[in-house]
Design an enzyme around this catalytic site. Structure first.
Site, PDB file in Angstrom:
ATOM      1  N   SER A 140       0.816  -1.207   0.042  1.00 36.03           N
ATOM      2  CA  SER A 140       0.106  -0.060  -0.045  1.00 36.03           C
ATOM      3  C   SER A 140       1.036   1.152  -0.178  1.00 36.03           C
ATOM      4  O   SER A 140       2.162   1.184   0.388  1.00 36.03           O
ATOM      5  CB  SER A 140      -0.848   0.092   1.202  1.00 36.03           C
ATOM      6  N   TYR A 153      -1.972   0.154  10.950  1.00 37.71           N
ATOM      7  CA  TYR A 153      -1.941  -0.335   9.629  1.00 37.71           C
ATOM      8  C   TYR A 153      -0.683   0.180   8.753  1.00 37.71           C
ATOM      9  O   TYR A 153      -0.317  -0.674   7.693  1.00 37.71           O
ATOM     10  CB  TYR A 153      -3.612   0.499   8.670  1.00 37.71           C
TER      11      TYR A 153
HETATM   12  N1  LIG Z   1      -8.721  -0.234  -0.993  1.00 43.73           N
HETATM   13  C1  LIG Z   1      -7.405   0.409  -1.080  1.00 43.73           C
HETATM   14  O1  LIG Z   1      -7.614   1.767  -0.934  1.00 43.73           O
HETATM   15  C2  LIG Z   1      -6.183  -0.294  -0.897  1.00 43.73           C
HETATM   16  C3  LIG Z   1      -4.942   0.611  -1.003  1.00 43.73           C
HETATM   17  C4  LIG Z   1      -3.805  -0.231  -0.770  1.00 43.73           C
HETATM   18  C5  LIG Z   1      -3.712  -1.258  -0.418  1.00 43.73           C
HETATM   19  N2  LIG Z   1      -4.780  -2.235  -0.363  1.00 43.73           N
HETATM   20  C6  LIG Z   1      -4.627  -3.705   0.117  1.00 43.73           C
HETATM   21  O2  LIG Z   1      -5.440  -4.446  -0.906  1.00 43.73           O
HETATM   22  C7  LIG Z   1      -5.758  -5.581  -0.369  1.00 43.73           C
HETATM   23  C8  LIG Z   1      -7.109  -5.928  -0.647  1.00 43.73           C
HETATM   24  O3  LIG Z   1      -8.036  -4.768  -0.073  1.00 43.73           O
HETATM   25  P1  LIG Z   1      -9.408  -4.518  -0.970  1.00 43.73           P
HETATM   26  O4  LIG Z   1      -9.239  -3.051  -1.099  1.00 43.73           O
HETATM   27  O5  LIG Z   1      -9.738  -5.411  -2.453  1.00 43.73           O
HETATM   28  O6  LIG Z   1     -10.350  -4.707   0.272  1.00 43.73           O
HETATM   29  P2  LIG Z   1     -11.644  -5.592   0.244  1.00 43.73           P
HETATM   30  O7  LIG Z   1     -12.397  -5.286  -0.696  1.00 43.73           O
HETATM   31  O8  LIG Z   1     -12.060  -5.429   1.559  1.00 43.73           O
HETATM   32  O9  LIG Z   1     -10.988  -6.906   0.304  1.00 43.73           O
HETATM   33  C9  LIG Z   1     -10.387  -7.622   1.050  1.00 43.73           C
HETATM   34  C10 LIG Z   1     -10.135  -9.046   1.015  1.00 43.73           C
HETATM   35  O10 LIG Z   1      -9.343  -9.721   1.966  1.00 43.73           O
HETATM   36  C11 LIG Z   1      -9.973 -10.800   2.655  1.00 43.73           C
HETATM   37  N3  LIG Z   1      -9.737 -10.805   4.144  1.00 43.73           N
HETATM   38  C12 LIG Z   1      -9.726  -9.946   5.021  1.00 43.73           C
HETATM   39  N4  LIG Z   1      -9.361 -10.659   6.192  1.00 43.73           N
HETATM   40  C13 LIG Z   1      -9.158 -11.554   5.899  1.00 43.73           C
HETATM   41  C14 LIG Z   1      -8.849 -12.996   6.689  1.00 43.73           C
HETATM   42  N5  LIG Z   1      -8.825 -12.565   8.062  1.00 43.73           N
HETATM   43  N6  LIG Z   1      -8.770 -14.255   6.496  1.00 43.73           N
HETATM   44  C15 LIG Z   1      -9.024 -14.291   4.964  1.00 43.73           C
HETATM   45  N7  LIG Z   1      -9.191 -13.322   4.040  1.00 43.73           N
HETATM   46  C16 LIG Z   1      -9.394 -11.987   4.555  1.00 43.73           C
HETATM   47  C17 LIG Z   1     -11.605 -10.415   2.551  1.00 43.73           C
HETATM   48  O11 LIG Z   1     -12.404 -11.621   2.518  1.00 43.73           O
HETATM   49  P3  LIG Z   1     -13.152 -12.186   3.820  1.00 43.73           P
HETATM   50  O12 LIG Z   1     -13.730 -11.096   4.319  1.00 43.73           O
HETATM   51  O13 LIG Z   1     -14.151 -12.911   2.694  1.00 43.73           O
HETATM   52  O14 LIG Z   1     -12.486 -13.025   4.723  1.00 43.73           O
HETATM   53  C18 LIG Z   1     -11.571  -9.715   1.182  1.00 43.73           C
HETATM   54  O15 LIG Z   1     -11.747 -10.823   0.213  1.00 43.73           O
HETATM   55  C19 LIG Z   1      -5.512  -5.527   1.208  1.00 43.73           C
HETATM   56  O16 LIG Z   1      -4.382  -6.090   1.644  1.00 43.73           O
HETATM   57  C20 LIG Z   1      -5.243  -3.941   1.231  1.00 43.73           C
HETATM   58  O17 LIG Z   1      -4.750  -3.670   2.484  1.00 43.73           O
HETATM   59  C21 LIG Z   1      -6.063  -1.547  -0.359  1.00 43.73           C
END
Ligand SMILES: NC(=O)c1ccc[n+]([C@@H]2O[C@H](COP(=O)([O-])OP(=O)(O)OC[C@H]3O[C@@H](n4cnc5c(N)ncnc54)[C@H](OP(=O)(O)O)[C@@H]3O)[C@@H](O)[C@H]2O)c1
Length: 252
Positions: A140, A153
């Site tokens: 990130s 975070y």
């Molecule tokens: N969105 C942003 O602005 C952003 C920016 C930089 C980095 N990121 C990173 O990108 C990645 C994906 O995030 P996203 O934006 O796509 O968010 P999201 O839509 O909330 O998706 C997150 C995914 O992670 C899974 N997850 C969370 N906790 C888990 C656990 N304990 N065990 C297994 N699976 C788990 C969730 O699945 P379940 O809930 O079904 O378990 C979901 O599929 C993350 O690492 C996040 O930190 C996001």
């Protein structure tokens, strides 16, 4: 034989978009996440649309026994993983350090750091046995900069940045590529999870500018993964045009 991508956190956002794109590119998929219903629905859709073979593994990445047993119980053909996308992750809360919620801290550290490690340990050994592989770690902008109230975070994503570098050093002798993708603001369920279901507060995060979409990150990951064998992209920071760094976003 079709290549295999293992994507953690495929039930939403970036992980789901990667599943769609890799299926379109004729990969078979191992998809993980806690919400089995979503995984099964996605698997059915991809199978129908692209004829993709999908293995679904519903577990919590924080639980090391579940990680190991779910992966070890997969039939041998699924252990020939070509690409691992370490995507499962989350943020919880946005509070100054002195007001931080200890459970939120544990959740972020256990998911973003320890969960990624448990998965990587199992899958990197499969890749070593196969003599090839590519690990893509989703970091990130929070792994490059620290922003107000982002403390834990940001620390967890700085750890992903360090692990990405460490994994590359340890695995280079096995011909395994290791890449980190560091996104700025992406509109997914991320903010809704951070604010514990407060949809209105989550929506405000993306007000007045065009954030990245999950598909933008999936396409970037595809670019990285589809480079020639002798090319590895170590590290890539990708932002919405309106976002200059962690704290500077131009809103209309
Ligand atoms: N969105 C942003 O602005 C952003 C920016 C930089 C980095 N990121 C990173 O990108 C990645 C994906 O995030 P996203 O934006 O796509 O968010 P999201 O839509 O909330 O998706 C997150 C995914 O992670 C899974 N997850 C969370 N906790 C888990 C656990 N304990 N065990 C297994 N699976 C788990 C969730 O699945 P379940 O809930 O079904 O378990 C979901 O599929 C993350 O690492 C996040 O930190 C996001």
């Amino acid at each position: 034989m079709a290549k295999i991508a293992l994507i953690t956190g495929a039930t939403a956002g970036i992980g789901e978009a990667c599943a769609e794109l890799f299926a379109r590119e004729n990969y078979n998929l191992v998809l993980t996440g806690r919400r089995l219903d979503r995984l099964e629905k996605l698997a059915g859709r991809l199978n129908k649309k692209h004829n993709t073979e999908v293995a679904v593994c519903a577990f919590d990445v924080r639980d090391r026994e579940q990680v190991i047993s779910n992966f070890e119980n997969l039939p041998a053909k699924w252990k020939k993983v070509d690409v691992l996308i370490n995507n499962a992750g989350l943020s919880q809360g946005l509070d100054p350090i002195q007001n931080g919620n200890l459970d939120d801290w544990d959740t972020m550290i256990d998911t973003n750091i320890k969960g990624l490690l448990y998965v990587s340990k199992v899958v990197s050994n499969w890749m070593i046995a196969n003599g090839k592989g590519h690990i893509v770690n989703i970091g990130s902008i929070a792994g490059k900069e620290v922003y107000p109230n982002g403390n834990v975070y940001c620390a967890s994503k700085h750890a992903v940045d360090a692990l990405n570098k460490g994994m590359r050093i340890d695995l280079v002798q096995h011909g395994i590529k290791v890449t980190a993708i560091h996104p700025g603001a992406v509109e997914t369920e991320f903010s809704e999870v951070r604010f514990k279901g407060d949809k209105e507060r989550a929506k405000k995060v993306y007000d007045g500018f065009d954030p990245l979409m999950a598909e933008d990150i999936a396409e970037t990951i595809w670019f990285v993964v589809s480079r020639p064998k002798h090319v590895n992209i170590n590290d890539l920071l990708i932002m919405p045009t309106a976002q200059a760094n962690a704290t500077t976003i131009v809103r209309k």
